[in-house]
Design a protein around this motif. Structure first.
Motif, PDB file in Angstrom:
ATOM      1  N   PRO A  52       0.824  -1.216   0.000  1.00 34.83           N
ATOM      2  CA  PRO A  52       0.000   0.000   0.000  1.00 34.83           C
ATOM      3  C   PRO A  52       0.858   1.266   0.000  1.00 34.83           C
ATOM      4  CG  PRO A  52       0.122  -0.895   2.201  1.00 34.83           C
ATOM      5  CD  PRO A  52       0.821  -1.890   1.317  1.00 34.83           C
ATOM      6  N   GLU A  53       0.251   2.367  -0.348  1.00 32.78           N
ATOM      7  CA  GLU A  53       0.941   3.656  -0.263  1.00 32.78           C
ATOM      8  C   GLU A  53       1.441   3.862   1.168  1.00 32.78           C
ATOM      9  OE1 GLU A  53       0.043   8.435  -1.015  1.00 32.78           O
ATOM     10  OE2 GLU A  53      -1.466   6.910  -1.503  1.00 32.78           O
ATOM     11  N   GLY A  54       2.685   4.279   1.289  1.00 33.08           N
ATOM     12  CA  GLY A  54       3.283   4.455   2.602  1.00 33.08           C
ATOM     13  C   GLY A  54       3.981   3.224   3.132  1.00 33.08           C
ATOM     14  N   GLY A  55       3.791   2.069   2.467  1.00 31.67           N
ATOM     15  CA  GLY A  55       4.463   0.852   2.881  1.00 31.67           C
ATOM     16  C   GLY A  55       5.926   0.869   2.474  1.00 31.67           C
ATOM     17  N   SER A  56       6.660  -0.145   2.912  1.00 31.11           N
ATOM     18  CA  SER A  56       8.093  -0.207   2.618  1.00 31.11           C
ATOM     19  C   SER A  56       8.402  -1.381   1.705  1.00 31.11           C
ATOM     20  CB  SER A  56       8.905  -0.317   3.911  1.00 31.11           C
ATOM     21  OG  SER A  56       8.535  -1.474   4.650  1.00 31.11           O
ATOM     22  N   LEU A  57       9.266  -1.124   0.728  1.00 40.34           N
ATOM     23  CA  LEU A  57       9.622  -2.134  -0.265  1.00 40.34           C
ATOM     24  C   LEU A  57      11.122  -2.118  -0.473  1.00 40.34           C
ATOM     25  CD1 LEU A  57       8.910  -4.116  -2.663  1.00 40.34           C
ATOM     26  CD2 LEU A  57       8.873  -2.068  -4.113  1.00 40.34           C
ATOM     27  N   LEU A  58      11.728  -3.289  -0.472  1.00 39.13           N
ATOM     28  CA  LEU A  58      13.127  -3.449  -0.841  1.00 39.13           C
ATOM     29  C   LEU A  58      13.186  -4.022  -2.244  1.00 39.13           C
ATOM     30  CD1 LEU A  58      16.193  -3.512  -0.032  1.00 39.13           C
ATOM     31  CD2 LEU A  58      15.796  -5.884   0.652  1.00 39.13           C
ATOM     32  N   VAL A  59      13.938  -3.378  -3.121  1.00 39.33           N
ATOM     33  CA  VAL A  59      14.152  -3.878  -4.484  1.00 39.33           C
ATOM     34  C   VAL A  59      15.597  -4.323  -4.598  1.00 39.33           C
ATOM     35  CG1 VAL A  59      14.130  -3.349  -6.948  1.00 39.33           C
ATOM     36  CG2 VAL A  59      12.402  -2.341  -5.443  1.00 39.33           C
ATOM     37  N   THR A  60      15.829  -5.622  -4.805  1.00 37.67           N
ATOM     38  CA  THR A  60      17.184  -6.109  -5.040  1.00 37.67           C
ATOM     39  C   THR A  60      17.503  -5.966  -6.523  1.00 37.67           C
ATOM     40  OG1 THR A  60      16.669  -8.433  -5.524  1.00 37.67           O
ATOM     41  CG2 THR A  60      16.810  -7.784  -3.191  1.00 37.67           C
ATOM     42  N   GLY A  61      18.788  -5.800  -6.830  1.00 39.73           N
ATOM     43  CA  GLY A  61      19.144  -5.575  -8.227  1.00 39.73           C
ATOM     44  C   GLY A  61      18.524  -4.296  -8.746  1.00 39.73           C
ATOM     45  N   ALA A  62      18.499  -3.260  -7.905  1.00 44.22           N
ATOM     46  CA  ALA A  62      17.727  -2.046  -8.210  1.00 44.22           C
ATOM     47  C   ALA A  62      18.283  -1.240  -9.372  1.00 44.22           C
ATOM     48  CB  ALA A  62      17.650  -1.162  -6.962  1.00 44.22           C
ATOM     49  N   ALA A  63      19.543  -1.456  -9.730  1.00 40.64           N
ATOM     50  CA  ALA A  63      20.116  -0.708 -10.847  1.00 40.64           C
ATOM     51  C   ALA A  63      19.930  -1.414 -12.184  1.00 40.64           C
ATOM     52  CB  ALA A  63      21.604  -0.463 -10.606  1.00 40.64           C
ATOM     53  N   GLY A  64      19.411  -2.634 -12.160  1.00 41.11           N
ATOM     54  CA  GLY A  64      19.200  -3.381 -13.389  1.00 41.11           C
ATOM     55  C   GLY A  64      17.948  -2.940 -14.124  1.00 41.11           C
ATOM     56  N   ALA A  65      17.646  -3.612 -15.222  1.00 40.36           N
ATOM     57  CA  ALA A  65      16.525  -3.196 -16.067  1.00 40.36           C
ATOM     58  C   ALA A  65      15.184  -3.351 -15.355  1.00 40.36           C
ATOM     59  CB  ALA A  65      16.531  -3.991 -17.369  1.00 40.36           C
ATOM     60  N   VAL A  66      14.893  -4.534 -14.812  1.00 40.30           N
ATOM     61  CA  VAL A  66      13.636  -4.749 -14.090  1.00 40.30           C
ATOM     62  C   VAL A  66      13.641  -3.977 -12.775  1.00 40.30           C
ATOM     63  CG1 VAL A  66      12.188  -6.453 -12.930  1.00 40.30           C
ATOM     64  CG2 VAL A  66      13.196  -6.984 -15.148  1.00 40.30           C
ATOM     65  N   GLY A  67      14.741  -4.061 -12.040  1.00 38.59           N
ATOM     66  CA  GLY A  67      14.825  -3.383 -10.757  1.00 38.59           C
ATOM     67  C   GLY A  67      14.661  -1.885 -10.875  1.00 38.59           C
ATOM     68  N   GLY A  68      15.258  -1.299 -11.905  1.00 35.13           N
ATOM     69  CA  GLY A  68      15.133   0.140 -12.099  1.00 35.13           C
ATOM     70  C   GLY A  68      13.702   0.575 -12.344  1.00 35.13           C
ATOM     71  N   TYR A  69      12.986  -0.174 -13.170  1.00 36.54           N
ATOM     72  CA  TYR A  69      11.567   0.140 -13.393  1.00 36.54           C
ATOM     73  C   TYR A  69      10.762  -0.068 -12.112  1.00 36.54           C
ATOM     74  CZ  TYR A  69      11.980   0.551 -18.488  1.00 36.54           C
ATOM     75  OH  TYR A  69      12.294   0.969 -19.755  1.00 36.54           O
ATOM     76  N   ALA A  70      11.096  -1.091 -11.337  1.00 42.58           N
ATOM     77  CA  ALA A  70      10.373  -1.340 -10.092  1.00 42.58           C
ATOM     78  C   ALA A  70      10.548  -0.191  -9.114  1.00 42.58           C
ATOM     79  CB  ALA A  70      10.857  -2.642  -9.461  1.00 42.58           C
ATOM     80  N   VAL A  71      11.763   0.324  -9.008  1.00 48.39           N
ATOM     81  CA  VAL A  71      12.011   1.470  -8.127  1.00 48.39           C
ATOM     82  C   VAL A  71      11.156   2.658  -8.548  1.00 48.39           C
ATOM     83  CG1 VAL A  71      13.725   3.181  -7.412  1.00 48.39           C
ATOM     84  CG2 VAL A  71      14.345   0.759  -7.484  1.00 48.39           C
ATOM     85  N   GLN A  72      11.149   2.970  -9.833  1.00 43.46           N
ATOM     86  CA  GLN A  72      10.403   4.126 -10.321  1.00 43.46           C
ATOM     87  C   GLN A  72       8.898   3.958 -10.127  1.00 43.46           C
ATOM     88  OE1 GLN A  72      12.293   6.054 -14.076  1.00 43.46           O
ATOM     89  NE2 GLN A  72      12.872   3.901 -14.175  1.00 43.46           N
ATOM     90  N   LEU A  73       8.385   2.783 -10.465  1.00 41.41           N
ATOM     91  CA  LEU A  73       6.940   2.557 -10.355  1.00 41.41           C
ATOM     92  C   LEU A  73       6.496   2.572  -8.900  1.00 41.41           C
ATOM     93  CD1 LEU A  73       6.523  -0.256 -13.036  1.00 41.41           C
ATOM     94  CD2 LEU A  73       5.543   2.048 -13.144  1.00 41.41           C
ATOM     95  N   ALA A  74       7.274   1.945  -8.020  1.00 41.69           N
ATOM     96  CA  ALA A  74       6.901   1.916  -6.602  1.00 41.69           C
ATOM     97  C   ALA A  74       6.954   3.307  -5.994  1.00 41.69           C
ATOM     98  CB  ALA A  74       7.828   0.963  -5.844  1.00 41.69           C
ATOM     99  N   ALA A  75       7.999   4.057  -6.301  1.00 48.42           N
ATOM    100  CA  ALA A  75       8.100   5.414  -5.775  1.00 48.42           C
ATOM    101  C   ALA A  75       6.936   6.273  -6.271  1.00 48.42           C
ATOM    102  CB  ALA A  75       9.436   6.038  -6.188  1.00 48.42           C
ATOM    103  N   HIS A  76       6.537   6.056  -7.522  1.00 49.64           N
ATOM    104  CA  HIS A  76       5.408   6.801  -8.090  1.00 49.64           C
ATOM    105  C   HIS A  76       4.109   6.483  -7.352  1.00 49.64           C
ATOM    106  CE1 HIS A  76       3.156   8.983 -11.102  1.00 49.64           C
ATOM    107  NE2 HIS A  76       2.433   7.908 -11.386  1.00 49.64           N
ATOM    108  N   ARG A  77       4.013   5.283  -6.797  1.00 48.54           N
ATOM    109  CA  ARG A  77       2.823   4.877  -6.044  1.00 48.54           C
ATOM    110  C   ARG A  77       2.867   5.330  -4.585  1.00 48.54           C
ATOM    111  NH1 ARG A  77       1.704  -1.446  -7.859  1.00 48.54           N
ATOM    112  NH2 ARG A  77       1.783  -1.133 -10.134  1.00 48.54           N
TER     113      ARG A  77
END
Length: 208
Positions: A52-77
């Motif tokens: 949920p919004e305000g929750g905490s998420l750890l993204v491993t491999g955050a600089a990679g192709a999938v990880g990078g998109y995950a960071v951006q999408l999660a932060a946007h949420r």
């Protein structure tokens, strides 16, 4: 679903209309090619986690192709993202929207969920709080559930409507398209060799 296989001289291929979307307006073909598989994987993995919004998420491999998109999408949420990546990638992942960065030290049971793009398995699962959620990116390679943690792995599926949403986010500047290197088709072996070396930031793209 049957897809007509193109011959060597083919210029077109037939695909289901509901599996595709128009490319981002400002992207060339190489950059646009990095979006469908990687961004859809990240988006569908985030759906599995349901943080949920305000929750905490750890993204491993955050600089990679999938990880990078995950960071951006999660932060946007509105999710508080901790990015796990190499030390020299801190500036990059923070620019993608990570609120926190770690090069490897993560407290046990410290986050609501993990999106394990680096395929760390049980090690990443240990960082999820009791009753949290874990999503892997390789089907059938996820660790066994424990402590009430929901465990799943995304098996990316074609979704033209969702892809169109991602294209809109690219056009609005929310998502960044990253091409690490391009290779001609004749150098596909070189591209695979480079990928196997690791440390690729963005996508390797084969161009005709």
């Amino acid at each position: 679903m049957r897809v007509r296989r193109p011959s060597r001289s083919s210029e077109y291929v037939v695909v289901p209309a509901d599996a595709v979307a128009r490319a981002p307006r400002a992207a060339d073909a190489a950059h646009a090619a990095t979006l469908p598989l990687n961004a859809l994987t990240a988006a569908q993995a985030l759906d599995l986690l349901a943080v949920p919004e305000g929750g905490s998420l750890l993204v491993t491999g955050a600089a990679g192709a999938v990880g990078g998109y995950a960071v951006q999408l999660a932060a946007h949420r509105g999710i508080a993202v901790t990015a796990l990546a190499r030390e020299d990638d801190e500036e990059l992942v923070r620019s993608l929207g990570a609120a926190r960065f770690t090069g490897g030290a993560v407290g046990a049971r410290s986050v609501d969920a993990v999106l394990d793009a680096a395929v760390l398995g049980e090690r990443a699962l240990a960082w999820v709080r009791d009753g949290g959620a874990y999503a892997g990116v390789i089907p059938h390679a996820e660790p066994a559930p424990e402590r009430g943690v929901r465990v799943a792995a995304v098996e990316v599926a074609a979704d033209g409507a969702r892809l169109a949403e991602l294209v809109r986010l690219v056009d609005e500047g929310v998502l960044t398209l990253r091409v690490a290197e391009t290779y001609p088709l004749a150098d596909a072996v070189k591209a695979h060799t480079r990928l196997a070396e690791g440390g690729v930031r963005g996508r390797l793209v084969l161009v005709p």
